[in-house]
Design a protein around this motif. Structure first.
Motif, PDB file in Angstrom:
ATOM      1  N   PRO A  59       3.345  88.385  21.319  1.00 34.24           N
ATOM      2  CA  PRO A  59       4.713  87.881  21.167  1.00 34.24           C
ATOM      3  C   PRO A  59       4.904  87.303  19.770  1.00 34.24           C
ATOM      4  CG  PRO A  59       3.691  87.061  23.194  1.00 34.24           C
ATOM      5  CD  PRO A  59       2.602  87.716  22.411  1.00 34.24           C
ATOM      6  N   PHE A  60       6.039  87.606  19.165  1.00 33.45           N
ATOM      7  CA  PHE A  60       6.289  87.160  17.796  1.00 33.45           C
ATOM      8  C   PHE A  60       7.737  86.713  17.670  1.00 33.45           C
ATOM      9  CE2 PHE A  60       7.617  88.262  13.385  1.00 33.45           C
ATOM     10  CZ  PHE A  60       6.869  87.298  12.727  1.00 33.45           C
ATOM     11  N   THR A  61       7.926  85.463  17.304  1.00 36.40           N
ATOM     12  CA  THR A  61       9.263  84.920  17.057  1.00 36.40           C
ATOM     13  C   THR A  61       9.406  84.696  15.557  1.00 36.40           C
ATOM     14  OG1 THR A  61       9.244  83.778  19.188  1.00 36.40           O
ATOM     15  CG2 THR A  61      10.876  83.062  17.571  1.00 36.40           C
ATOM     16  N   PRO A  62      10.232  85.489  14.883  1.00 36.45           N
ATOM     17  CA  PRO A  62      10.334  85.359  13.425  1.00 36.45           C
ATOM     18  C   PRO A  62      10.910  84.001  13.011  1.00 36.45           C
ATOM     19  CG  PRO A  62      11.259  87.441  14.180  1.00 36.45           C
ATOM     20  CD  PRO A  62      11.043  86.599  15.394  1.00 36.45           C
ATOM     21  N   ARG A  63      10.257  83.385  12.050  1.00 35.48           N
ATOM     22  CA  ARG A  63      10.776  82.187  11.389  1.00 35.48           C
ATOM     23  C   ARG A  63      10.735  82.497   9.897  1.00 35.48           C
ATOM     24  NH1 ARG A  63       6.931  80.390  14.864  1.00 35.48           N
ATOM     25  NH2 ARG A  63       5.532  79.795  13.142  1.00 35.48           N
ATOM     26  N   VAL A  64      11.873  82.947   9.393  1.00 38.47           N
ATOM     27  CA  VAL A  64      11.934  83.526   8.055  1.00 38.47           C
ATOM     28  C   VAL A  64      12.536  82.521   7.078  1.00 38.47           C
ATOM     29  CG1 VAL A  64      12.787  85.469   6.690  1.00 38.47           C
ATOM     30  CG2 VAL A  64      12.246  85.797   9.114  1.00 38.47           C
ATOM     31  N   LEU A  65      11.912  82.417   5.917  1.00 39.24           N
ATOM     32  CA  LEU A  65      12.437  81.576   4.841  1.00 39.24           C
ATOM     33  C   LEU A  65      12.742  82.465   3.645  1.00 39.24           C
ATOM     34  CD1 LEU A  65      13.051  78.888   3.410  1.00 39.24           C
ATOM     35  CD2 LEU A  65      10.608  78.719   2.871  1.00 39.24           C
ATOM     36  N   LEU A  66      13.979  82.395   3.148  1.00 41.38           N
ATOM     37  CA  LEU A  66      14.393  83.134   1.961  1.00 41.38           C
ATOM     38  C   LEU A  66      14.552  82.161   0.799  1.00 41.38           C
ATOM     39  CD1 LEU A  66      17.108  85.528   3.461  1.00 41.38           C
ATOM     40  CD2 LEU A  66      14.668  85.984   3.107  1.00 41.38           C
ATOM     41  N   CYS A  67      13.793  82.375  -0.257  1.00 43.32           N
ATOM     42  CA  CYS A  67      13.871  81.531  -1.448  1.00 43.32           C
ATOM     43  C   CYS A  67      14.366  82.366  -2.619  1.00 43.32           C
ATOM     44  CB  CYS A  67      12.496  80.950  -1.790  1.00 43.32           C
ATOM     45  SG  CYS A  67      11.821  79.841  -0.550  1.00 43.32           S
ATOM     46  N   GLY A  68      15.105  81.738  -3.488  1.00 45.24           N
ATOM     47  CA  GLY A  68      15.599  82.440  -4.667  1.00 45.24           C
ATOM     48  C   GLY A  68      16.667  81.611  -5.351  1.00 45.24           C
ATOM     49  N   PRO A  69      16.971  81.915  -6.596  1.00 51.02           N
ATOM     50  CA  PRO A  69      17.997  81.159  -7.315  1.00 51.02           C
ATOM     51  C   PRO A  69      19.390  81.433  -6.765  1.00 51.02           C
ATOM     52  CG  PRO A  69      17.297  83.051  -8.609  1.00 51.02           C
ATOM     53  CD  PRO A  69      16.393  82.987  -7.411  1.00 51.02           C
ATOM     54  N   VAL A  70      20.328  80.656  -7.170  1.00 52.23           N
ATOM     55  CA  VAL A  70      21.715  80.875  -6.780  1.00 52.23           C
ATOM     56  C   VAL A  70      22.125  82.283  -7.212  1.00 52.23           C
ATOM     57  CG1 VAL A  70      22.528  79.845  -8.961  1.00 52.23           C
ATOM     58  CG2 VAL A  70      24.072  79.958  -7.004  1.00 52.23           C
ATOM     59  N   GLY A  71      22.807  83.005  -6.319  1.00 56.38           N
ATOM     60  CA  GLY A  71      23.255  84.353  -6.651  1.00 56.38           C
ATOM     61  C   GLY A  71      22.227  85.428  -6.438  1.00 56.38           C
ATOM     62  N   SER A  72      21.079  85.113  -5.843  1.00 55.56           N
ATOM     63  CA  SER A  72      20.032  86.123  -5.650  1.00 55.56           C
ATOM     64  C   SER A  72      20.252  86.953  -4.400  1.00 55.56           C
ATOM     65  CB  SER A  72      18.653  85.454  -5.604  1.00 55.56           C
ATOM     66  OG  SER A  72      18.592  84.500  -4.554  1.00 55.56           O
ATOM     67  N   GLY A  73      21.232  86.598  -3.579  1.00 55.12           N
ATOM     68  CA  GLY A  73      21.552  87.394  -2.399  1.00 55.12           C
ATOM     69  C   GLY A  73      20.938  86.888  -1.107  1.00 55.12           C
ATOM     70  N   PHE A  97      16.040  75.712 -10.261  1.00 53.84           N
ATOM     71  CA  PHE A  97      15.237  76.471  -9.302  1.00 53.84           C
ATOM     72  C   PHE A  97      13.898  76.865  -9.891  1.00 53.84           C
ATOM     73  CE2 PHE A  97      13.752  80.566  -7.726  1.00 53.84           C
ATOM     74  CZ  PHE A  97      13.554  80.258  -6.388  1.00 53.84           C
ATOM     75  N   TYR A  98      13.920  77.423 -11.106  1.00 50.00           N
ATOM     76  CA  TYR A  98      12.671  77.939 -11.666  1.00 50.00           C
ATOM     77  C   TYR A  98      11.719  76.843 -12.126  1.00 50.00           C
ATOM     78  CZ  TYR A  98      14.054  82.773 -11.159  1.00 50.00           C
ATOM     79  OH  TYR A  98      14.387  83.989 -10.619  1.00 50.00           O
ATOM     80  N   ARG A  99      12.213  75.621 -12.263  1.00 50.90           N
ATOM     81  CA  ARG A  99      11.301  74.502 -12.524  1.00 50.90           C
ATOM     82  C   ARG A  99      10.386  74.251 -11.329  1.00 50.90           C
ATOM     83  NH1 ARG A  99      14.961  69.670 -15.280  1.00 50.90           N
ATOM     84  NH2 ARG A  99      15.482  70.767 -17.222  1.00 50.90           N
ATOM     85  N   SER A 100      10.919  74.487 -10.136  1.00 49.71           N
ATOM     86  CA  SER A 100      10.163  74.218  -8.911  1.00 49.71           C
ATOM     87  C   SER A 100       9.561  75.474  -8.288  1.00 49.71           C
ATOM     88  CB  SER A 100      11.088  73.552  -7.874  1.00 49.71           C
ATOM     89  OG  SER A 100      11.698  72.390  -8.404  1.00 49.71           O
ATOM     90  N   ALA A 101       9.949  76.663  -8.777  1.00 51.03           N
ATOM     91  CA  ALA A 101       9.571  77.913  -8.113  1.00 51.03           C
ATOM     92  C   ALA A 101       8.062  78.122  -8.093  1.00 51.03           C
ATOM     93  CB  ALA A 101      10.257  79.091  -8.798  1.00 51.03           C
ATOM     94  N   ALA A 102       7.381  77.817  -9.202  1.00 49.79           N
ATOM     95  CA  ALA A 102       5.937  78.063  -9.271  1.00 49.79           C
ATOM     96  C   ALA A 102       5.188  77.234  -8.231  1.00 49.79           C
ATOM     97  CB  ALA A 102       5.418  77.758 -10.676  1.00 49.79           C
ATOM     98  N   GLU A 103       5.537  75.946  -8.116  1.00 50.28           N
ATOM     99  CA  GLU A 103       4.882  75.087  -7.123  1.00 50.28           C
ATOM    100  C   GLU A 103       5.207  75.545  -5.706  1.00 50.28           C
ATOM    101  OE1 GLU A 103       6.114  71.104  -8.007  1.00 50.28           O
ATOM    102  OE2 GLU A 103       4.362  70.742  -9.290  1.00 50.28           O
ATOM    103  N   LEU A 104       6.438  75.999  -5.514  1.00 48.80           N
ATOM    104  CA  LEU A 104       6.850  76.456  -4.187  1.00 48.80           C
ATOM    105  C   LEU A 104       6.082  77.725  -3.793  1.00 48.80           C
ATOM    106  CD1 LEU A 104       8.864  75.229  -2.221  1.00 48.80           C
ATOM    107  CD2 LEU A 104      10.614  76.787  -3.094  1.00 48.80           C
ATOM    108  N   GLU A 105       5.900  78.635  -4.744  1.00 48.77           N
ATOM    109  CA  GLU A 105       5.134  79.856  -4.467  1.00 48.77           C
ATOM    110  C   GLU A 105       3.670  79.531  -4.196  1.00 48.77           C
ATOM    111  OE1 GLU A 105       5.619  83.205  -7.066  1.00 48.77           O
ATOM    112  OE2 GLU A 105       7.712  82.707  -7.475  1.00 48.77           O
ATOM    113  N   GLU A 106       3.149  78.526  -4.884  1.00 45.71           N
ATOM    114  CA  GLU A 106       1.767  78.113  -4.642  1.00 45.71           C
ATOM    115  C   GLU A 106       1.623  77.509  -3.255  1.00 45.71           C
ATOM    116  OE1 GLU A 106      -2.250  77.443  -5.176  1.00 45.71           O
ATOM    117  OE2 GLU A 106      -0.866  78.679  -6.347  1.00 45.71           O
TER     118      GLU A 106
END
Length: 479
Positions: free
Chosen positions: A266-280, A436-445
Motif C-alpha cells: 500500500p502506498f499513499t503519496p505525500r508529494v512535495l513540490l519545491c521551486g522558485p516562484v513561477g516554476s509551475g 529561494f535559491y539562497r535556501s535551495a542548496a540546504e533544502l536539497e541536502e
C-alpha cells in the motif's frame, strides 16, 4: 468489527512506519522464502532470514549472444556493486568442492555439463557467506528453458535480468577480433578495445571457437534457446542494445539494476513540490490532484482561506496580512497541520507546495510528523521565470487573466485597461528568486532522495516526469 458499519480507523503513524521500514515487502519476502524452502521450524527460519538482512543484495542475470559483451558488463557490474561474479568456468574451477571436482572431470571428458550438476554448483556457491552478504551476478546462465525451470525450482530467483541484443553481422565481426588476457580474464578487441600497455598486448591470446562458422552456429543455438527463456522473466527483464559503446551499455544496465521493482505494498503519496516562484508548482499540483485524487495543499492559499473563514487560525494570521509581513512559521505550521490531519489527506495522500521554503521550515514539518515520501525540485532559469511572470496581466473589469506573449488580449480596448500585479514586477520576481535559491542548496541536502527536474519545458512533459517519480519506486543508492 464490521467495516461497513464501523470503518476501521488506522492511525496515520502505522502506514507511515510500515512504508518507511518496508514492512510489507519484508513480510512478502519472508513468505516467499518459507514457501520455497518449507522449513521444519518456520520461526527459526524467519529469524535467520531477518538476521541475514540481504533482501536487497544484487541478484542479477546477464544474458546475450556470443560477442555481445555480456561477460564485460557482468564483470563491471560485479566490481561496481561489490558483488560476486558467477560464471560456468569459475563454478567448475571452485576449490575445495568435491562437486566442482566431479563437474570439472565430467566437463573435460564430455565438453558439457548436465543441467542438474550446473544447478547444484550454483546452489552450493550461492549458499556461501559472501554470496549471501553481497549477492551474485550470473554471466550467461541460464542457457536453456530446462535450466530456467531447475533454477526456479531451487528458489534461485534473480531480481533483475539483462538481455543484450545486436545484429548477427555485428556480433560475428566483433568475435573475430576478440582477445583474452590469460592473467586477469579481461576481454579486449583488436579494433574497439586494444590495451595501451605493451605488456598486456604481448600476453593476449585468441580464444577458441571464434571463427565465423563457429560463431554463426553458436548464434543459431542462442536464438533457438533465448525465445524460450525470456517468457520466464516477464516483469524483471531489461533488453539493451549491445550495438553501442560498451560504457553506454554498462550505464544503462547499472541504472536498471539499481531500480527497485514496483511492489504491491500500500502506498499513499505525500508529494512535495519545491521551486522558485513561477516554476509551475501550482499547475503540477493541480494535475496530480486531478489524475490521482491527491489533495492539493497550497500553503499560501490555506492562510488566505483561514482569514476569509474568520476561523481561530484566521484571527492569528490576519494581523500579519494587514501589516503585509511574513506569517511566523509556528502559525503557518498550525494551519498546515490542521489541513494535513484531515481524513481526506490521510486516505488519499497530498501534494504540498509553497512550504517549506528553507531548511528550518523543513525541519519543523518533519518534527510534526508530516514527512513527504516524494520530493521534486523544479529548476527554471531566471530569464524564463521573468518571461512567465512579468508579462502577466489582469483585466480589472472582467477579472480575466492574460499573458502578453502566450495569451494576448483579443482587442486593443482590453489591452489598454490591463493591469500588472505588484508581485509580477521584475524587481519583485528577482527578489523572490534570490530568496529561494539562497535556501535551495540546504533544502536539497535535507531531502537527499529528492528528484531534480528541468521545469523549463512543456508543462505536460514535466508532469510525465513527476508522475513517473510518484508511481515508481525510488532508485537504490549504492554507497
Amino acid at each position: 468489527m464490521d467495516a461497513t458499519t464501523a470503518p476501521h480507523r488506522i492511525p496515520p503513524e502505522m502506514p507511515k512506519y510500515g512504508e518507511e521500514n518496508h514492512i510489507f515487502e519484508l513480510m512478502q519476502a519472508m513468505l516467499e522464502q518459507l514457501l520455497i524452502h518449507r522449513p521444519v521450524d518456520p520461526i527459526q527460519f524467519m529469524i535467520q532470514h531477518l538476521q541475514r538482512n540481504n533482501d536487497h543484495v544484487p541478484k542479477i542475470v546477464v544474458l546475450g549472444p556470443p560477442a555481445s559483451g555480456k561477460t564485460t558488463i557482468a564483470m563491471w557490474l560485479s566490481k561496481h556493486l561489490n558483488s560476486n561474479l558467477l560464471t560456468k568456468e569459475n563454478l567448475i574451477g571452485k576449490r575445495f568442492s568435491p562437486l566442482a571436482v566431479e563437474a570439472k572431470n565430467y566437463y573435460q571428458k564430455f565438453k558439457k555439463l548436465p543441467n542438474s550438476m550446473l544447478v547444484q554448483l550454483m546452489q552450493e556457491r550461492m549458499e556461501e557467506d559472501d554470496c549471501i552478504r553481497r549477492g551474485w551476478i550470473l554471466d550467461g546462465v541460464p542457457e536453456t528453458r530446462e535450466q530456467v525451470l531447475m533454477i526456479q525450482t531451487q528458489g534461485l530467483v534473480p531480481r533483475h535480468v539483462i538481455v543484450l541484443n545486436a545484429p548477427d553481422t555485428v556480433l560475428i565481426e566483433r568475435n573475430l577480433g576478440k582477445r583474452i588476457d590469460p592473467y586477469t580474464g579481461e576481454i579486449y578487441h583488436t579494433t574497439f578495445d586494444w590495451p595501451s600497455e605493451p605488456e598486456i598486448q604481448n600476453r593476449l591470446i585468441e580464444p577458441k571457437g571464434i571463427s565465423e562458422l563457429e560463431t554463426a552456429q553458436k548464434l543459431l543455438d542462442y536464438h533457438r534457446n533465448i525465445v524460450r527463456i525470456l517468457p520466464s522473466y516477464p516483469k524483471i527483464l531489461k533488453a539493451i542494445s549491445a550495438d553501442q559503446p560498451c560504457v553506454d551499455v554498462f550505464y544503462q544496465a547499472l541504472t536498471y539494476v539499481q531500480t527497485n521493482h514496483r511492489t504491491n505494498a500500500p502506498f499513499t503519496p505525500r508529494v512535495l513540490l519545491c521551486g522558485p516562484v513561477g516554476s509551475g508548482k501550482s499547475l503540477q499540483a493541480a494535475l496530480l490532484a486531478q489524475k490521482y485524487g491527491l489533495v492539493d495543499v497550497c500553503c499560501g492559499q490555506l492562510l488566505k482561506e483561514a482569514v476569509a473563514d474568520k476561523s481561530s487560525f484566521g484571527e492569528l494570521v490576519q494581523p500579519y496580512f494587514e501589516k503585509k509581513i511574513t506569517v511566523p512559521d509556528s502559525i503557518v505550521m498550525k494551519v498546515l497541520a490542521s489541513r494535513l490531519e484531515k481524513q481526506d489527506c490521510l486516505q488519499k495522500g497530498w501534494v504540498l507546495h509553497d512550504f517549506p521554503r528553507d531548511v528550518d521550515q523543513a525541519l519543523l514539518l518533519h518534527s510534526k510528523g508530516y514527512s513527504p515520501n516524494r520530493v521534486f525540485f523544479l529548476n527554471v532559469p531566471l530569464d524564463s521565470i521573468l518571461e512567465r511572470l512579468t508579462l502577466r496581466r489582469i483585466d480589472p473589469v472582467t477579472g480575466e487573466r492574460f499573458h502578453l506573449m502566450y495569451k494576448p488580449p483579443p482587442t486593443m480596448e482590453i489591452q489598454g485597461r490591463l493591469l500588472q500585479s505588484p508581485k509580477d514586477m521584475e524587481e519583485q520576481v528577482k527578489l523572490e528568486m534570490d530568496l529561494f535559491y539562497r535556501s535551495a542548496a540546504e533544502l536539497e541536502e535535507f531531502y537527499k532522495e529528492a528528484i531534480a527536474l528541468n521545469g523549463d519545458q512543456d508543462p505536460y512533459t514535466v508532469f510525465e516526469y513527476i508522475e513517473s517519480g510518484v508511481i515508481n519506486p525510488l532508485p537504490r543508492k549504492v554507497s
